[in-house]
Scaffold this motif. Structure first.
Motif, PDB file in Angstrom:
ATOM      1  N   ALA A 299       9.766 -50.518 -36.330  1.00  0.00           N
ATOM      2  CA  ALA A 299       9.026 -49.288 -36.012  1.00  0.00           C
ATOM      3  C   ALA A 299       7.562 -49.564 -35.680  1.00  0.00           C
ATOM      4  O   ALA A 299       6.877 -48.701 -35.119  1.00  0.00           O
ATOM      5  N   LYS A 300       7.079 -50.750 -35.976  1.00  0.00           N
ATOM      6  CA  LYS A 300       5.703 -51.111 -35.637  1.00  0.00           C
ATOM      7  C   LYS A 300       5.553 -51.449 -34.159  1.00  0.00           C
ATOM      8  O   LYS A 300       4.437 -51.438 -33.626  1.00  0.00           O
ATOM      9  N   LYS A 301       6.677 -51.730 -33.493  1.00  0.00           N
ATOM     10  CA  LYS A 301       6.612 -52.127 -32.084  1.00  0.00           C
ATOM     11  C   LYS A 301       7.454 -51.246 -31.154  1.00  0.00           C
ATOM     12  O   LYS A 301       7.281 -51.318 -29.931  1.00  0.00           O
ATOM     13  N   TYR A 302       8.358 -50.418 -31.728  1.00  0.00           N
ATOM     14  CA  TYR A 302       9.276 -49.634 -30.895  1.00  0.00           C
ATOM     15  C   TYR A 302       9.388 -48.203 -31.414  1.00  0.00           C
ATOM     16  O   TYR A 302       9.345 -47.961 -32.619  1.00  0.00           O
ATOM     17  N   HIS A 303       9.550 -47.286 -30.473  1.00  0.00           N
ATOM     18  CA  HIS A 303       9.813 -45.898 -30.826  1.00  0.00           C
ATOM     19  C   HIS A 303      11.322 -45.661 -30.849  1.00  0.00           C
ATOM     20  O   HIS A 303      12.033 -46.025 -29.916  1.00  0.00           O
ATOM     21  N   PHE A 304      11.810 -45.035 -31.914  1.00  0.00           N
ATOM     22  CA  PHE A 304      13.217 -44.638 -32.019  1.00  0.00           C
ATOM     23  C   PHE A 304      13.302 -43.616 -33.145  1.00  0.00           C
ATOM     24  O   PHE A 304      12.356 -43.430 -33.917  1.00  0.00           O
ATOM     25  N   TYR A 305      14.445 -42.942 -33.228  1.00  0.00           N
ATOM     26  CA  TYR A 305      14.649 -41.963 -34.290  1.00  0.00           C
ATOM     27  C   TYR A 305      15.326 -42.616 -35.495  1.00  0.00           C
ATOM     28  O   TYR A 305      16.319 -43.339 -35.341  1.00  0.00           O
ATOM     29  N   LEU A 306      14.788 -42.345 -36.685  1.00  0.00           N
ATOM     30  CA  LEU A 306      15.506 -42.654 -37.918  1.00  0.00           C
ATOM     31  C   LEU A 306      16.525 -41.539 -38.101  1.00  0.00           C
ATOM     32  O   LEU A 306      16.164 -40.392 -38.342  1.00  0.00           O
ATOM     33  N   TRP A 307      17.811 -41.871 -37.959  1.00  0.00           N
ATOM     34  CA  TRP A 307      18.832 -40.837 -37.852  1.00  0.00           C
ATOM     35  C   TRP A 307      19.338 -40.336 -39.200  1.00  0.00           C
ATOM     36  O   TRP A 307      19.312 -39.150 -39.482  1.00  0.00           O
ATOM     37  N   SER A 308      19.819 -41.245 -40.033  1.00  0.00           N
ATOM     38  CA  SER A 308      20.373 -40.804 -41.319  1.00  0.00           C
ATOM     39  C   SER A 308      20.407 -41.963 -42.310  1.00  0.00           C
ATOM     40  O   SER A 308      20.545 -43.126 -41.933  1.00  0.00           O
ATOM     41  N   LYS A 309      20.292 -41.603 -43.574  1.00  0.00           N
ATOM     42  CA  LYS A 309      20.403 -42.578 -44.648  1.00  0.00           C
ATOM     43  C   LYS A 309      21.878 -42.913 -44.868  1.00  0.00           C
ATOM     44  O   LYS A 309      22.720 -42.033 -44.949  1.00  0.00           O
ATOM     45  N   VAL A 310      22.193 -44.206 -44.946  1.00  0.00           N
ATOM     46  CA  VAL A 310      23.571 -44.634 -45.193  1.00  0.00           C
ATOM     47  C   VAL A 310      23.773 -44.921 -46.685  1.00  0.00           C
ATOM     48  O   VAL A 310      24.726 -44.461 -47.302  1.00  0.00           O
ATOM     49  N   ASP A 311      22.851 -45.683 -47.257  1.00  0.00           N
ATOM     50  CA  ASP A 311      22.841 -45.920 -48.704  1.00  0.00           C
ATOM     51  C   ASP A 311      21.406 -46.258 -49.104  1.00  0.00           C
ATOM     52  O   ASP A 311      20.481 -46.062 -48.314  1.00  0.00           O
ATOM     53  N   ASP A 312      21.206 -46.744 -50.294  1.00  0.00           N
ATOM     54  CA  ASP A 312      19.842 -46.993 -50.772  1.00  0.00           C
ATOM     55  C   ASP A 312      19.125 -48.097 -50.001  1.00  0.00           C
ATOM     56  O   ASP A 312      17.891 -48.152 -49.994  1.00  0.00           O
ATOM     57  N   LYS A 313      19.891 -48.960 -49.359  1.00  0.00           N
ATOM     58  CA  LYS A 313      19.283 -50.104 -48.693  1.00  0.00           C
ATOM     59  C   LYS A 313      19.340 -50.058 -47.178  1.00  0.00           C
ATOM     60  O   LYS A 313      18.623 -50.812 -46.507  1.00  0.00           O
ATOM     61  N   THR A 314      20.206 -49.209 -46.612  1.00  0.00           N
ATOM     62  CA  THR A 314      20.377 -49.195 -45.157  1.00  0.00           C
ATOM     63  C   THR A 314      20.327 -47.765 -44.605  1.00  0.00           C
ATOM     64  O   THR A 314      20.612 -46.797 -45.314  1.00  0.00           O
ATOM     65  N   SER A 315      19.977 -47.682 -43.329  1.00  0.00           N
ATOM     66  CA  SER A 315      19.939 -46.396 -42.628  1.00  0.00           C
ATOM     67  C   SER A 315      20.389 -46.605 -41.191  1.00  0.00           C
ATOM     68  O   SER A 315      20.381 -47.730 -40.665  1.00  0.00           O
ATOM     69  N   ALA A 316      20.789 -45.505 -40.550  1.00  0.00           N
ATOM     70  CA  ALA A 316      21.153 -45.548 -39.138  1.00  0.00           C
ATOM     71  C   ALA A 316      19.967 -45.065 -38.315  1.00  0.00           C
ATOM     72  O   ALA A 316      19.305 -44.092 -38.665  1.00  0.00           O
ATOM     73  N   ILE A 317      19.694 -45.769 -37.239  1.00  0.00           N
ATOM     74  CA  ILE A 317      18.681 -45.319 -36.292  1.00  0.00           C
ATOM     75  C   ILE A 317      19.371 -44.973 -34.977  1.00  0.00           C
ATOM     76  O   ILE A 317      20.505 -45.401 -34.727  1.00  0.00           O
ATOM     77  N   ARG A 318      18.706 -44.174 -34.159  1.00  0.00           N
ATOM     78  CA  ARG A 318      19.241 -43.870 -32.827  1.00  0.00           C
ATOM     79  C   ARG A 318      18.425 -44.601 -31.777  1.00  0.00           C
ATOM     80  O   ARG A 318      17.207 -44.464 -31.716  1.00  0.00           O
ATOM     81  N   LEU A 319      19.119 -45.386 -30.962  1.00  0.00           N
ATOM     82  CA  LEU A 319      18.511 -46.049 -29.811  1.00  0.00           C
ATOM     83  C   LEU A 319      19.100 -45.419 -28.550  1.00  0.00           C
ATOM     84  O   LEU A 319      20.317 -45.328 -28.416  1.00  0.00           O
ATOM     85  N   VAL A 320      18.227 -45.000 -27.646  1.00  0.00           N
ATOM     86  CA  VAL A 320      18.669 -44.374 -26.402  1.00  0.00           C
ATOM     87  C   VAL A 320      18.093 -45.131 -25.223  1.00  0.00           C
ATOM     88  O   VAL A 320      16.893 -45.405 -25.173  1.00  0.00           O
ATOM     89  N   THR A 321      18.950 -45.472 -24.277  1.00  0.00           N
ATOM     90  CA  THR A 321      18.502 -46.117 -23.038  1.00  0.00           C
ATOM     91  C   THR A 321      18.553 -45.098 -21.906  1.00  0.00           C
ATOM     92  O   THR A 321      19.253 -44.086 -21.983  1.00  0.00           O
ATOM     93  N   SER A 322      17.819 -45.391 -20.842  1.00  0.00           N
ATOM     94  CA  SER A 322      17.733 -44.442 -19.734  1.00  0.00           C
ATOM     95  C   SER A 322      17.939 -45.138 -18.399  1.00  0.00           C
ATOM     96  O   SER A 322      18.090 -46.371 -18.329  1.00  0.00           O
ATOM     97  N   TRP A 323      17.874 -44.343 -17.346  1.00  0.00           N
ATOM     98  CA  TRP A 323      17.970 -44.872 -15.985  1.00  0.00           C
ATOM     99  C   TRP A 323      16.838 -45.852 -15.678  1.00  0.00           C
ATOM    100  O   TRP A 323      16.940 -46.679 -14.773  1.00  0.00           O
ATOM    101  N   ALA A 324      15.741 -45.766 -16.459  1.00  0.00           N
ATOM    102  CA  ALA A 324      14.563 -46.580 -16.192  1.00  0.00           C
ATOM    103  C   ALA A 324      14.312 -47.650 -17.256  1.00  0.00           C
ATOM    104  O   ALA A 324      13.303 -48.352 -17.186  1.00  0.00           O
ATOM    105  N   THR A 325      15.204 -47.790 -18.219  1.00  0.00           N
ATOM    106  CA  THR A 325      15.011 -48.798 -19.268  1.00  0.00           C
ATOM    107  C   THR A 325      14.947 -50.190 -18.654  1.00  0.00           C
ATOM    108  O   THR A 325      15.789 -50.565 -17.838  1.00  0.00           O
ATOM    109  N   LYS A 326      13.950 -50.948 -19.076  1.00  0.00           N
ATOM    110  CA  LYS A 326      13.769 -52.295 -18.547  1.00  0.00           C
ATOM    111  C   LYS A 326      14.525 -53.314 -19.401  1.00  0.00           C
ATOM    112  O   LYS A 326      14.490 -53.249 -20.624  1.00  0.00           O
ATOM    113  N   GLU A 327      15.170 -54.251 -18.726  1.00  0.00           N
ATOM    114  CA  GLU A 327      15.941 -55.251 -19.454  1.00  0.00           C
ATOM    115  C   GLU A 327      15.054 -56.084 -20.368  1.00  0.00           C
ATOM    116  O   GLU A 327      15.478 -56.475 -21.459  1.00  0.00           O
TER     117      GLU A 327
END
Length: 337
Positions: A299-327
């Protein structure tokens, strides 16, 4: 900071900007009656293979949803949606503000099934309750999953048997149709829905969604509803020109394919690191499950959504790519992971 937060962070594809500039000083009829909008409508009707369809262009997805639903339903009628449905979570009560209840059910990976729809229909038995009249689904869903043709056929068949309208939200329809797991076409949507819309905002357009009304019962006076809801633009050409550019040479599908390819690269790299996903990664939205400390570092270098907590140690984030996403942005993320 590089963003994987959404698929509308960039402006518009250069071909669309070029077309807007080249036509800028031309004089045309307003309110979507210009030649570009008319041609775009005809091209879309051809791809849907329904010459009797109506096509209307509006600015955004929430506007499309509230106009379609409010125009289709009587005051006592309701719409069935998955709990994760965009109309239920991310539209500020827009549907309820039009006077219609949303009957929500727990979906299966964000998708409705005939059994889930049937539960709602059979629960509402008389005039002391709202009367379910429309089924709302999204493709791709709000959590990145897809409807297969058999699933859509089953839902549409149930809707026809039980006098329900089927409405498909296509905000990310491009990604759905270009997924490796997809077996649906625009022509299928022309025969397996009563109404759907083609999302432009999240696939290369500046703004714009194309509403396609297949059911003639829902076509009457639709422009009146658009005007009443502030969707009938005086400069409607702005939308028509964009959709013409997107569909005349299938640019729409090329852009969606690029977004999916970038998401696939992310998925493969994340899997190689040994991480799993909250839902099957089959579109331009993927939901990796990562250790919380890794998420904090990324999160210090990339923007994304913190989606949901999975357990005390892990969480799911959402990564979205677009028509303009650079490789190189994808490569850098995977290296930092």
């Amino acid at each position: 900071m590089y963003s994987f937060k959404n698929d509308y962070s960039e402006g518009a594809h250069p071909a669309i900007l070029k077309a807007l500039m080249e036509t800028n000083l031309e004089q045309h009829e307003g309110y979507g009656e210009d030649k570009y909008s008319q041609l775009a409508r005809e091209i879309i009707k051809g791809k849907v293979n329904n010459p009797h369809a109506q096509v209307h262009f509006v600015c955004g997805g929430t506007q499309a949803n509230l106009i379609v639903i409010s125009a289709s339903l009587k005051p006592h009628q309701s719409v069935i949606s998955a709990e994760t449905g965009h109309i239920n979570i991310h539209e500020t009560g827009a549907i309820e503000a039009t006077g219609h209840k949303i009957n929500t059910v727990k979906g299966e990976n964000g998708k409705l099934t005939v059994d889930k729809i049937k539960e709602v229909v059979e629960l509402h038995v008389d005039e002391h309750m709202v009367k379910p009249k429309m089924v709302y689904i999204s493709n791709t869903t709000e959590i990145g999953t897809l409807y297969k043709k058999r699933e859509l056929e089953d839902i549409y068949s149930y809707c026809k048997t039980n006098d329900l309208y089927l409405f498909l939200d296509g905000a990310r329809l491009g990604s759905a149709l270009c997924s490796k797991e997809n077996d649906l076409t625009l022509e299928d949507l022309g025969r397996l829905t009563d109404v759907f819309y083609i999302g432009g905002t999240k696939n290369g357009a500046l703004i714009g969604e194309g509403i396609v009304i297949n059911n003639r019962k829902l076509q009457e006076d639709f422009r009146f509803y658009m005007k009443q809801r502030g969707a009938l633009l005086a400069k409607g050409r702005i939308l028509g020109i964009q959709f013409l550019e997107l569909f005349k040479d299938d640019l729409y599908f090329k852009l969606a394919e690029h977004a999916n390819i970038m998401a696939e690269k992310l998925k493969e790299g994340i899997e190689k690191k040994g991480y799993g996903f909250l839902t099957p990664p089959v579109s331009n939205q993927i939901f990796p499950i990562l250790p919380n400390e890794v998420i904090e570092r990324l999160a210090k270098k990339y923007h994304f959504y913190l989606w949901s907590k999975v357990d005390d140690k892990t969480s799911a984030i959402r990564l979205v790519t677009s028509w303009a996403t650079k490789e190189e942005g994808v490569t850098a993320f995977l290296q930092d992971l």
